[in-house]
Design a protein around this motif. Structure first.
Motif, short mmCIF file in Angstrom:
data_model
loop_
_atom_site.label_atom_id
_atom_site.label_comp_id
_atom_site.label_asym_id
_atom_site.label_seq_id
_atom_site.Cartn_x
_atom_site.Cartn_y
_atom_site.Cartn_z
N THR A 31 0.82 -1.22 0.00
CA THR A 31 0.00 0.00 0.00
C THR A 31 0.85 1.27 0.00
O THR A 31 0.31 2.35 -0.27
CB THR A 31 -0.96 0.04 1.21
N ARG A 32 2.14 1.15 0.28
CA ARG A 32 3.01 2.33 0.22
C ARG A 32 3.04 2.92 -1.19
O ARG A 32 3.38 4.09 -1.38
CB ARG A 32 4.42 1.95 0.66
N PHE A 33 2.69 2.09 -2.18
CA PHE A 33 2.70 2.56 -3.57
C PHE A 33 1.35 3.13 -4.01
O PHE A 33 1.23 3.61 -5.14
CB PHE A 33 3.09 1.40 -4.50
N GLY A 34 0.34 3.07 -3.13
CA GLY A 34 -1.00 3.48 -3.51
C GLY A 34 -1.10 4.89 -4.06
O GLY A 34 -1.62 5.10 -5.18
N PRO A 35 -0.64 5.92 -3.33
CA PRO A 35 -0.78 7.29 -3.84
C PRO A 35 -0.11 7.49 -5.19
O PRO A 35 -0.66 8.16 -6.08
CB PRO A 35 -0.11 8.13 -2.74
N ASP A 202 -15.52 -6.27 -5.21
CA ASP A 202 -15.18 -7.67 -5.44
C ASP A 202 -13.78 -7.75 -6.03
O ASP A 202 -13.42 -6.93 -6.89
CB ASP A 202 -16.19 -8.29 -6.40
N PRO A 203 -12.95 -8.70 -5.57
CA PRO A 203 -11.57 -8.77 -6.06
C PRO A 203 -11.46 -9.04 -7.56
O PRO A 203 -10.39 -8.84 -8.14
CB PRO A 203 -10.94 -9.90 -5.24
N GLY A 204 -12.55 -9.47 -8.19
CA GLY A 204 -12.53 -9.57 -9.64
C GLY A 204 -12.35 -8.21 -10.31
O GLY A 204 -11.83 -8.12 -11.43
N PHE A 205 -12.77 -7.14 -9.63
CA PHE A 205 -12.63 -5.79 -10.14
C PHE A 205 -11.37 -5.09 -9.61
O PHE A 205 -10.83 -4.21 -10.28
CB PHE A 205 -13.85 -4.94 -9.77
N ALA A 206 -10.94 -5.45 -8.39
CA ALA A 206 -9.82 -4.75 -7.75
C ALA A 206 -8.97 -5.76 -6.97
O ALA A 206 -8.99 -5.78 -5.75
CB ALA A 206 -10.33 -3.65 -6.83
N PRO A 207 -8.21 -6.60 -7.69
CA PRO A 207 -7.39 -7.60 -6.99
C PRO A 207 -6.21 -7.02 -6.23
O PRO A 207 -5.69 -7.68 -5.32
CB PRO A 207 -6.93 -8.53 -8.12
N GLY A 208 -5.79 -5.82 -6.58
CA GLY A 208 -4.60 -5.24 -5.96
C GLY A 208 -4.90 -4.60 -4.62
O GLY A 208 -4.93 -3.37 -4.49
N ASN A 242 -2.74 -1.54 -3.57
CA ASN A 242 -1.34 -1.91 -3.64
C ASN A 242 -0.92 -2.18 -5.09
O ASN A 242 -1.68 -1.92 -6.02
CB ASN A 242 -1.02 -3.09 -2.71
N ASP A 243 0.28 -2.70 -5.25
CA ASP A 243 0.85 -2.88 -6.59
C ASP A 243 0.81 -4.34 -7.03
O ASP A 243 1.61 -4.75 -7.88
CB ASP A 243 2.29 -2.37 -6.60
N ARG A 244 -0.16 -5.13 -6.51
CA ARG A 244 -0.19 -6.56 -6.80
C ARG A 244 -1.11 -6.93 -7.97
O ARG A 244 -1.47 -8.09 -8.11
CB ARG A 244 -0.61 -7.33 -5.54
N ASP A 245 -1.51 -5.96 -8.78
CA ASP A 245 -2.27 -6.26 -9.99
C ASP A 245 -1.74 -5.40 -11.12
O ASP A 245 -0.68 -4.78 -11.00
CB ASP A 245 -3.78 -6.11 -9.76
N ASN A 246 -2.48 -5.34 -12.21
CA ASN A 246 -2.02 -4.57 -13.37
C ASN A 246 -2.66 -3.18 -13.44
O ASN A 246 -2.85 -2.63 -14.52
CB ASN A 246 -2.33 -5.35 -14.66
N GLY A 247 -3.00 -2.65 -12.27
CA GLY A 247 -3.56 -1.31 -12.22
C GLY A 247 -5.06 -1.26 -12.07
O GLY A 247 -5.65 -0.17 -12.03
N GLN A 248 -5.72 -2.43 -11.95
CA GLN A 248 -7.17 -2.44 -11.84
C GLN A 248 -7.64 -1.70 -10.59
O GLN A 248 -8.55 -0.86 -10.64
CB GLN A 248 -7.72 -3.87 -11.83
#
Length: 268
Positions: A31-35, A202-208, A242-248
């Motif tokens: 989450t440090r990468f969120g902003p 739902d994580p299908g929309f926002a897995p990160g 966070n940075d664990r998806d492709n930007g979704q």
């Protein structure tokens, strides 16, 4: 800088405050990468909002930049709270970009609202987690020390003690995911703090996000809620990207942030 946040502080109606705290995430950190991620994906967005016929660049949005954490979470939250309170005293609406959900403590403590409304997959009613009272799982517990009423939208996970507390404490209202699309806010004042934990989706929309939870909200529902609640808000945050998806997750969060500003500005 967040695209379109071009106002100087002395003319700001809204202040975007980065809060990249990432110390208590219990599953997927980042989450440090969120902003930074929200600012990056927002470069692709149109400046114009057809819902309100407004341009983001015309809404006096100021980018404060990130308040960078040190080693002491309590000290960091205290400093961030002061930053939020300073903007409130300047009649500027603080918009906090997390970071883990713990940064909401600084947000609602700085704003001191009557009502805390949160889109979240989790109750976050623990008094502590793993011995830590400043954990992302304790946010709602701390909110009840500040506000008169809590409304949790989309909550579908929590401890046994948390669900028992919901049943016993009439200050807490939980709207399950399947009922959120029909939910309409009943608010008598403009003294609300609105928090969006991206794991409400739902994580299908926002897995990160740090602790994804299935059977969640659709983006259209979250957008509807923001547009209805925003006019009543004195402060806002969006957290747990966070940075664990492709930007979704970041793309959804950045769109919701802008939707908040557009809807709030349109009502004033």
């Amino acid at each position: 800088m967040f695209p379109g946040a071009v106002a100087d502080r002395n003319e700001a109606a809204y202040a975007l405050v980065g809060a990249p705290l990432d110390v208590s995430t219990t599953f997927q950190p980042g989450t440090r990468f969120g902003p930074r991620l929200l600012s990056h994906v927002a470069e692709a967005f149109s400046d114009y909002d057809h819902h309100t016929s407004q341009r983001f660049t015309n809404l006096s949005v100021h980018d404060h930049g990130p308040v960078r954490p040190g080693d002491d979470a309590e000290e960091y939250l205290h400093f961030l709270e002061g930053t939020v309170r300073d903007y409130c005293e300047e009649d500027t609406v603080p918009v906090v970009l997390g970071g883990e959900h713990t940064v909401s403590l600084a947000g609602f403590r700085g704003v001191e609202p009557d009502t805390y409304i949160c889109l979240d997959a989790h109750l976050d009613l623990r008094e502590s987690y793993a011995g830590n009272p400043l954990n992302h799982a304790t946010v709602t517990h701390h909110a009840l020390d500040v506000v008169d009423e809590v409304v949790l939208l989309g909550a579908r996970a929590g401890s046994e003690d948390g669900w028992s507390r919901v049943e016993m404490d009439d200050r807490i209202t939980v709207i399950p995911p399947q009922e959120v699309p029909a939910w309409t806010p009943s608010l008598d004042s403009d003294d609300v703090y609105l928090s969006v934990d991206i794991d409400a989706a739902d994580p299908g929309f926002a897995p990160g996000t740090g602790t994804p939870e299935p059977f969640g909200l659709e983006p259209q529902t979250m957008h509807k809620v923001l547009r209805e609640v925003a006019p009543h808000c004195a402060g806002f945050d969006i957290v747990e990207v966070n940075d664990r998806d492709n930007g979704q997750a970041a793309t959804l969060a950045a769109k919701l942030l802008r939707a908040f500003v557009f809807a709030h500005a349109d009502s004033n």
